[in-house]
Design an enzyme around this catalytic site. Structure first.
Site, short mmCIF file in Angstrom:
data_model
loop_
_atom_site.label_atom_id
_atom_site.label_comp_id
_atom_site.label_asym_id
_atom_site.label_seq_id
_atom_site.Cartn_x
_atom_site.Cartn_y
_atom_site.Cartn_z
CE LYS A 131 15.85 6.21 36.38
NZ LYS A 131 16.68 4.94 36.13
NE ARG A 150 15.59 -3.33 35.40
CZ ARG A 150 16.18 -3.17 36.42
NH1 ARG A 150 16.55 -4.41 37.15
NH2 ARG A 150 16.24 -2.04 37.19
NE ARG A 154 13.45 -2.91 40.90
CZ ARG A 154 13.40 -2.05 40.29
NH1 ARG A 154 13.51 -0.80 40.63
NH2 ARG A 154 13.38 -2.23 38.89
NE ARG A 195 17.45 -1.30 42.65
CZ ARG A 195 16.89 -0.65 41.39
NH1 ARG A 195 17.10 0.84 41.23
NH2 ARG A 195 16.62 -1.50 40.39
P1 AMP Z 1 12.11 1.16 37.40
O1 AMP Z 1 11.84 0.87 38.70
O2 AMP Z 1 12.07 2.35 36.73
O3 AMP Z 1 13.44 0.40 37.34
O4 AMP Z 1 11.29 0.01 36.47
C1 AMP Z 1 11.05 -1.27 36.85
C2 AMP Z 1 10.28 -1.84 35.24
O5 AMP Z 1 9.08 -0.92 35.11
C3 AMP Z 1 11.03 -1.62 34.32
O6 AMP Z 1 12.09 -2.51 33.95
C4 AMP Z 1 9.84 -1.81 33.11
O7 AMP Z 1 9.59 -2.81 32.88
C5 AMP Z 1 8.72 -0.99 33.88
N1 AMP Z 1 8.84 0.57 33.48
C6 AMP Z 1 8.86 1.40 34.73
N2 AMP Z 1 8.93 2.59 34.01
C7 AMP Z 1 8.20 2.34 32.87
C8 AMP Z 1 8.17 3.28 31.60
N3 AMP Z 1 8.15 4.54 31.94
N4 AMP Z 1 7.81 2.59 30.18
C9 AMP Z 1 7.71 1.21 30.27
N5 AMP Z 1 7.95 0.58 31.28
C10 AMP Z 1 8.36 0.86 32.51
#
Ligand code: AMP
Length: 222
Positions: free
Chosen positions: A13, A170, A159, A126
């Protein structure tokens, strides 16, 4: 054009949203990037969010929704691509309300259906820029100079939540809390499934055709 990218961690994404933003002028709003910024800045939001993120859990809806809606109210360029938001039905409902009020509904929700094998391969390779959050991958999207961001020259890092045990958590959270959004958006007639196993370039070409077909882009663009 207003788009949402839906799919599990590792579906690509972030990389696809980055390309859509660079080439089509869409504003890329990534809830994960915004949260990581807040954590680094040690803002009140960041201090609250950090514990959830490091465990691979979702940050509470009220915190994330407010943060994203504030960004949505800002300049939008040729449109917006939401990456990582919404992740729960409560977030989707709030987003719908805000967009209804702005008379700017979502045009398309792209579901990046991705194989388990591909997810594991992507997450393991990544790297992200600590300064500007640009995404890289050791084989699929390598930086020009190892360890250095092409865009801003910042240092690249893996990360913390890409560790195997946190990845498993996750993925569980995705299946239970986020995957139900596929039905939510299918029922609204805006869901479109694409192949998340494709390379960033191949998927971008497919999306260009889809956008023109749906008249979201002029014939000559993209
Ligand atoms: P991402 O970079 O999108 O994989 O997000 C990393 C982490 O941020 C996730 O594992 C969640 O802990 C938090 N996070 C990101 N977007 C959201 C969301 N829309 N709702 C809740 N937690 C989020």
């Amino acid at each position: 054009m207003r788009l949402i990218l839906l799919g599990p961690p590792g579906a690509g994404k972030g990389s696809q949203a980055q390309v859509l933003s660079e080439r089509l002028g869409l504003t890329h709003i990534a809830s994960g990037d915004l949260l990581r910024h807040a954590v680094r800045a040690k803002s009140p939001l960041g201090l609250q969010a950090e514990q959830y993120m490091s465990r691979g859990e979702l940050v509470p809806d009220r915190l994330v929704t407010q943060m994203v809606l504030e960004h949505l109210a800002g300049p939008r360029g040729a449109g917006v691509v939401l990456d990582g938001f919404p992740r729960t039905q409560a977030q989707a409902v709030e987003l719908d309300h805000a967009l209804d009020r702005a008379r700017a509904p979502i045009d398309l929700v792209l579901y990046l259906r991705t194989s388990h094998e591909m997810i594991v391969r992507r997450l393991a390779g990544r790297w992200i820029c600590r300064s500007c959050d640009a995404n890289y991958h050791t084989t699929n999207l390598p930086p020009k100079r190892a360890g250095i961001c092409d865009r801003c020259g910042g240092p690249l890092e893996q990360r913390e939540d890409d560790r195997p045990d946190t990845i498993r958590q996750r993925l569980r959270v995705y299946e239970t809390q986020t995957a139900p959004l596929l039905t939510y958006y299918r029922d609204r007639g805006v869901l479109h499934e694409v192949n998340g196993d494709l390379s960033v370039e191949a998927l971008f070409r497919e999306l260009g055709q889809l956008f023109r077909h749906k008249r979201l882009l002029p014939e000559a663009a993209g």
